[in-house]
Each structure stands twice: as structure tokens, then as C-alpha cells.
Design an enzyme around this catalytic site. Sequence first.
Site, mmCIF file in Angstrom:
data_model
loop_
_atom_site.group_PDB
_atom_site.id
_atom_site.type_symbol
_atom_site.label_atom_id
_atom_site.label_comp_id
_atom_site.label_asym_id
_atom_site.label_seq_id
_atom_site.Cartn_x
_atom_site.Cartn_y
_atom_site.Cartn_z
ATOM 1 N N HIS B 383 68.223 69.031 52.275
ATOM 2 C CA HIS B 383 69.169 68.431 51.204
ATOM 3 C C HIS B 383 70.357 67.423 51.916
ATOM 4 O O HIS B 383 71.028 66.928 51.024
ATOM 5 C CB HIS B 383 69.782 69.463 50.665
ATOM 6 C CG HIS B 383 70.172 69.127 48.979
ATOM 7 N ND1 HIS B 383 71.044 68.085 48.852
ATOM 8 C CD2 HIS B 383 69.400 70.140 47.826
ATOM 9 C CE1 HIS B 383 70.265 68.109 46.724
ATOM 10 N NE2 HIS B 383 70.400 69.155 46.894
ATOM 11 N N ASP B 387 67.640 64.523 48.122
ATOM 12 C CA ASP B 387 67.591 66.092 46.507
ATOM 13 C C ASP B 387 66.797 65.585 45.561
ATOM 14 O O ASP B 387 65.416 65.211 45.863
ATOM 15 C CB ASP B 387 69.130 65.414 45.693
ATOM 16 C CG ASP B 387 68.911 63.630 45.254
ATOM 17 O OD1 ASP B 387 67.332 63.361 44.958
ATOM 18 O OD2 ASP B 387 69.177 63.261 45.265
#
Lengths: 335, 412, 323
Positions: B383, B387
Site C-alpha cells: 500500500h 492502492d
Amino acid sequence: MMFTPRLELFDMAELRYAHAINRALAECMEEDSTVFVFGEDVADAGGPFGVTRGLASRFGEDRIRDTPISEATMANAAVGAALTGLRPVLEIMFMDFMTLTMDAVVNQAAKARYMFGGQTSVPMVVRTPHGGGINAGPQHSQCLEAWFAHIPGLKVLCPSNPADAYGLLKSAITDPDPVIFVENKALYAMKGEVPEEAASIEIGKALQVRKGEDLSIVTYGATVHTVKRAAEILADSGIEADVLDLRSIQPWDESAVLASLRKTHRLLIVHEAVEAFGVGAEIAARMGDIGFDELDAPISRLGAPFVPVPFAPSLEQQYQPGADDIVAAARNLCA
Amino acid sequence: MSELNDLLMPKLGLTMTEGLLSEWCVSPGDAVSEGDVIFIVETDKVATEVSAQAGGTIGELLVQEGETVSVGAVVARWTGPGQGFTTDQPDEGGAPADGASMSSKEKHAAKSADISESMPEPQGVVSSSVRVVATPLARRLAHEHGVDMVGITGSGPRGRIKAEDVRAVVSRSDQARSAFLEQAAERTPAGGVVQTMARRMVEAKQTVPHFYLATEVEVTELMGLRERLNDNDDAPKLTINHFIIAAVASALRAMPEQNRIWDNGDIVQFQSVDVGVAVSTEKGLMAPVLRDLDSCSLDDIALRATDLVDRTREGQATRDDLQGGAITISNAGMFNVTYMTPIINPPQSAILGIGSVRELFRPATDGTPVLHREMGVVLAGDHRLHDGASGLRFLNRVIELLQDPYRLLRGV
Amino acid sequence: MSHQMNDELLDMYRQMVTIRMVELRLSRLFADGEVPGFIHLSLGQEAVAAGAGSVLRSDDTVASTHRGHGHALSKGIAIDDFFAELMAREEGICRGRGGSMHVANLSLGMLGANAIVGASIPIALGSALAHQLRKTDSVAVAFFGDGAMAEGVFHESLNLAALWQLPLLFLCENNGWAEFSPTHKQFIAPLDKLAAAFDIPHAKADGNDVMAVQSAVAKCVDGIRAGGGPQVLECMTHRWRGHYEGDPQKYRPSEELEGLEDHDPIPRFEAALVEKGIEANVLESIRADVDAAIEAAVEKARAGNSPEWERARNDVYTQVGAV
């Protein structure tokens, strides 16, 4: 006093520190005709602290010999006599005067056996008192034992009580190598048990004088008693000190110190001698090396500050490491 | 013997922090010439021969065979130059003998172009370089009990961690598992490779912020195509995995933003299309990488993947085989599992977990049941770089290609 | 002249020639790098060591100086042991740990050469004290040079020896030079006055005449042995070489250096021996013997072993149970 103790019960086993030394000298002279004692005022006067009192009348003034005030020559003469088969015991009145004997002690006594390829040994003892506390000033109070511990070939002992003074002196006199036997002026009057059956004490062995789990305090000489007082104060606040009396400074009992450190993981070294470049520095450095992974706090030293021993009673009191200083240093380590 | 210099554990790749010295090829007193192998290092990836870059005489060996030491640790002393090492890998040939003096700027450039280095990282570059202030005893206890000191609050002066602070942590976890451990019949210390893998996995799971996207791929078309292509005995045999590799490679080529990794605050953009493939071996799970798949045909992928997997299983994979790429495919289809949620293999930024093909009925638009063949896929992403939205774009691209596999016949 | 007396003189001759030839050999070995460190030669002073050595018994003790090769040899140290020590061998009398300035043989009463100027004096004094306490008639001899007269321990020792009436001979080899300085620039009082101040008998002998030295030492030692207390004997002699080997002696007047060989004690003794009817070829054969013995000792030392570090490292204290 409601209760008066029967004095003879105490006198049976108790001796003053000075008398314990006197007894060791007498026994050694009795057992070995090559042992002789010499020094300034040791015969008729019995020494400035009365340590040799009575020996001249018992052994004659040949073997208990007053010398002129010629420390350098007396110490060299001890070497010459030792090389010729005697076991001289030289008294140097104050450790400060050892400065005058340095050639004899450092260049001659310490080296002779080694530099002559082990042909001979130099079985001599130099007895000398160190330590302050009697307002004797800068030239009668110094603790110079680290100087001698630094010299390969010398042994350095420093007993803290009558029994050790007796046992260690017997060992020193029978030892084949030169021994600097450091007494303490403040201890001469100390009374303690010296059992009749007391024998010589092995050189190089420390004595555990108090058991504890929280920190190790290593010390020697008169400071042992200051440390013991400090340990009681510490115990009141829950810190139990493991106290080791080195007794022998060179060689010193590395394994006993390491064993204590392994138990407590904290180490404080206390002595009356100047802290800088002292006995404590050596122990701290060595333990920092071989005991590194045992440490749960920095190794700490507590000695006299880097200043000559002052005369004024108020100053000298500040100078000597006291129980309060030891308590504070110990609490720091346990923080 | 003349003045001795240190021989160090080299850094054999971007992520290497320690190495298992598995074998000494020299003894104290041996004279070595340039190029002679001095010792062998096993990392979690591969065994690497470390050779002398100059002549010299070996002094004391300071590390035992089988010992794992940090990168940069002194493993031996020798009369040769300090730190001058190469490995047997050709890409190391350019490393200067005094590589230690490379500036950090040059190092950075070298990193993106070629992720192998022979020299240890300077302290500041290591990501977990938080200085822990602790007593020697506390450190020893933490090491003995496998306790990470970073999380411990020290109770000593200036926050120094003391032994009792470590003991408190150990005692808490001991209480939790003591009942169970008492019943444990046997205890064996894990070997170096296992230890290293365990440490790396913990590090990956704890330091890489994973997110997961799970869905299914309809593979009826894919299986039919594969069957027809495999009828041809002259062509290489294709597996479902070969199609997945091709699909992932093709998606990477189309979406370079997925072909990136996070490296200690820097974003490293790869130019070539490389795809890792998880392989189960005797020594544990490994992830060799297929390189330069750009414009590669499906047949080529099949040939190269089969060769790479075989070599890896035989322990023949080189260090080069075992590094690079931004993504690995971990196919657990043969193990009867619907969804496999994998851990990213650092420094990569994604991993695609593949489950088994299931037959199930799905309602058609009119509600009648239709037989589907579906394969569960889970994309795990880092992340810090990706995303949900970017990950989904990538995953959908892969799924589209697998559901319309004819497009893969054109190659990546 | 009796044979016995001739034999004694020839023994003394052999001793003096040994000291001379050993030191000349050392000088070459030193120049060739076979003797490490530094050495102080007593060339020109052989008569003092040989003369004194001829008088002393094996139970007498001597403490010597940095210029002590002659004293060691005349007290009986074997030249094999001696060369092995100076050539730094394990077989040396001190296992290669002492070298030139520390040759000693305690079993022969040789308490060691000494690198500290003046230290021989109080050490010999301690040895004399031991003789006195053990009630033997042994004598201790402190060899010292004129340079040591300025050391404090010398004065302390004069006092103590006189005070305790110790069996100690203060044997000063006055060669006129204290290291790099002439004695007259170093010390104000003549030694006879100093001895007189402590009520110690003082005698002076020609240190280049071995028979004069022998008779002077014999007279002193007899008196001391008889319980007469300490004595001071000052032997006037010359130092041929520098303070240490290699010292160019720029500080010495050239006329002094040129005349030195006129004082050579060896030809002087040889002439005396010939006068006593000893054939020159006897002396020749003694010199040949000594030369052969020295060459054998040097070869033996060369073939010897370097001292073992492990042994040297672990021998700081007397090992319990070791001899």
C-alpha cells in the site's frame, strides 16, 4: 552497664591488627632462622605503630634490626640479602616513603628472578602502611598500591582485618617472590578474631564478606569496613550488595569478581586510593572485557579524587570515599 | 605475517542483511590468488561463492561454518586489501576493489540499474536503523529469547533498556505459551535457512502494509485453448501457470506503474518486464524470476519457466535468477484451495495468489444454472505504492486476458 | 719460585686474557649484529676483575655494574653460558632475558651485573648483611665505578656498612670517566676522604697491575674476613672504549686516547711472568687455548635456540613446585 562481659572470653581469640602482624612475624622467625626484620625504629621503639614491639627482646637486635633513615639502601639491601639466602622483612614507616625505594623494588626485586632466567627468586617482604584519616597530610597518607601492582614480578597484598593480616603476612614471608604488604594506619587498633589454628591464607584469593544479589562491590583494605556500613544502609532500601574483599591486589581474584558479576550484573569498585589510573580502573577494564555480556549497568569506580591528600580534618573527611558516597554510587548503578 | 585486513560478509543483493557462511574453501595460512573462492554464503535465496579480488594470505577464520552473521561482519583476516570482494556473478565484475569508497550517490544510481552490490550498505541506508539503547546483559537476553528490542520501553537512566525490561517481555509471552510448551515433546533449533526465511517473512508481514483484492477468473475458455494447444506434440507443454505468467507480464507491460518497488523511501521503476514464480523446493519456498518477458511468446515462456523451475528445484538457481521483478505469482492450484492469500516477497510490491479451479453453477441472466470453471485469485499489494483502485485495474487486466486467452497467443 | 705460585699466576693470566679476548670477540659480534642491544666493554680494566677474582672464594658474593663482563667471568661464569646469554639464546645463563647488563650466576655468588649505576653497592651490602647474620666468614664485594660515587645509595651504604661493621669490600674501579663526563666534573671529594668520614679504611692500588690489585684485594679481604668491618679499595685504571660500544668518545681528549695502550695491563703482566722465568710459549699456548674456547663458545651459541616466548611470558612469578 547492666551486663559486664567476661573479658577473657574475648581476649582468647581477639587480637588487634597490629598484634596479629606481630604474631605472624614472631611465628615466622621462630619457624625459619633465615627470616629477619629490619626498618626504622623497629627494634627498641617497636615501630611507630608498635607493630614489632617485643620482638627485639625475643629474637635479638641482629634479627630485629633498627636501620638509619636510608630507605633506598635498605630496600636494595633486602634484595641483596634475599639473593644470598635470607628472607628479609623490611618495614617502610609510611607508604609515601616507598618512593625512595623504587629502584630497589621496581628494578631489582621485581626483575631479578626473571632477568636472571629463573636462577633464583627474591623472597622479601616490604611491609608499609598506607591510608589517611589521621590528618597526617600529603606525604604520610597516600595509597600507592597501584604503582606496585603495575610492575610484573611484584605481589601486592592489602589485608582488611586482623585474621587476614596474620594469615596473609605468613603467606607473604614464605612466598618465594617479593611482596609489598600494605597495611593501614587506621586499622592497627582494630580488634578481630584470629583463631589459634589460623594458618596462612592463599595469595590471590578474594573473600566474600557479604552476600547479595543486586550489585557487586569490590574493595580492599580499610575501605572494606566503609563498604560494609554502606551495604547495610543499602539493604534498608532493598538493595543487597555482594561485597568482595580482594585481600590480594596483584595477583587479584578475577574469577571471584566475575562470578559475583555474573550473579548481580552490576559492579562498583571502591578504594581509598586515587580513582584515576587506579586498581579500580584495571578491574573495571578487565570486567568490561570478559564480563561485558553480564553487565546490566555501566561499571562504576569510587576512589579518592585527583588531588593530594589534604591535611585539614574537614578536608580529609571530604577526600576519603565515605559510606554515603558508596550508597549514592550503588543507587546510581541500580537505577 | 604482514599487516592483516578484514574479510567481510558481502552484501549479495538489495535485501540481504545477513548471510549463512556455509563453507570455508580456505584454511588459515593458505595463500590465495585473485579469483580463488574463499567461502560460500547461503542466503535465503541461493548459495554464492565469494572469491578474492586480489592475492593474499588467509589469517584467522573468525566465523564457523554454519554461522549466520550480518552483512559487513568480519569473517576472517587476511593480508590482502581490506574489503575488496567480488562474487562469482558477472554483474559484479565492475565493482571497484575499493568499493567501500563509492559515494552514496553512485550507489543509488547503481541500485536502480543493477540491484546487486558487493559492499555492505552504510549504516544510514539500512531502514531499521533505530538505535536501541540497552545494557549488554539486556541485549544478550533479548537475543537469547528472540525478543525484538525496538518495542521495549527502557526503565533505566535515559530510557536505557535493562535486563529486567527484557525479562518482563519474555515472562509475559512465556506465561502465554508455557502451558502449551510444557506439553511439547521435542524441540529442535531451526537451521540457518529456516531462521532466515522466518525472519524475512516476519519482516515482510510486519513492515510491508499489505492490502488484498480477491476475485475469480472464469477459465473454461483458457482450459479449452490449453487442451487444443497441447495436442501438438512438437510444441512445449503449456500449463495454466504459463498463461498466468503471460497475462501478468502483458498487464505489467501495459501498466508500468505496477512494475515498481518501494526501497527505503525511494520508488524504483523497472524498465524490463520480469515476473517471479514461487517454487516449492526441499529447502523451502523460493521465488525465481523470469526476466525480460517483453515480446516473449507463450511457448518461450513455457520453455523458460519449465527450465527455471527445474533448476530451482535442483538447487541450481543462481543469485541472478533469484532477484528482481516487482511481482511474483504463487500458484497453489494443485493443493486444493479456493483462495490463497500470500505474503509479498520484499522488495517486490505485489504477489498474486492462485487457487484451484472449481466447477460450480452460476445463474445465467435468465436464472438458469450454468456450469462455470473458476479459479480464485488474490492480489496482495504494497500500500506504500499501490492502492485498491490501481490494484483492481491491474487485476482486471490480468483477468480479462485469462478469460479471453486467445489474445495471449500474440505474445506479451 | 714454587710451581704452585706459578700456577696461580698463570690462572690469573688466563683469566685476564679471557676477559680481554671475550670482549674483543664481543666487539666484533656486536659490529656484525650478532650481539643485540648495547654492551659496555671493560677493555683496559681487566687487571681489576682478574686480580679481585683470584682472591675471592666461591662462597664470597659480588654485585657488579653495567661494565661487568670481567667481574662475571672472574667469578667463574662459564664462557659458553656467557656468550649464549649475550647472543640472546635460551641456553644463556639468564635464558636470554638479561643480556650483557644482567649476567648473573647465583650459584657462584655472582649477584648480577646491573644496569642501574650504584645499585651494586646496596645489593652487596644486603649480601654482606646476610653473611653477618648467618655468622659465616664470607665477604661481599661491591664493584662500582667512580661515577657511582655521586649516587645517594653509596653514601647511605658507607654509613650502614660502617655502622654495622659489615663484611663488605667497596671496590671502586676508578677509570676517570663517569659515562660521558670526567670524574672531576662530577664529584668533589676524593674517595679516601669520603671513606675517612665514615671511619672506613681506604686503600689505593694501581688498577693496571694485576699483581698489585691481587695483593691489595687480598689484604682487604683478609681483614674483612677476620671481622674487621668494611673497607674501600680504589683501583686506578683506564677505560679504553666509549661508555658503550659504538660511542665515538668525541668528548675525550685525543692525547688521552692515544696514550691508553701504554697502560695495557696484559703486556705488563706478561713481562713480569717472563721475568719470573715463565716461557713465552707457555703464555702463547694459554692464549691459543682461550681463543679456541671462545670460538667454540661462539659457535655453540650460534647453534643455540631463540628463547621461547611462551616460557618467557608465563614466568613472572616462581612456579609452585618448580626448582
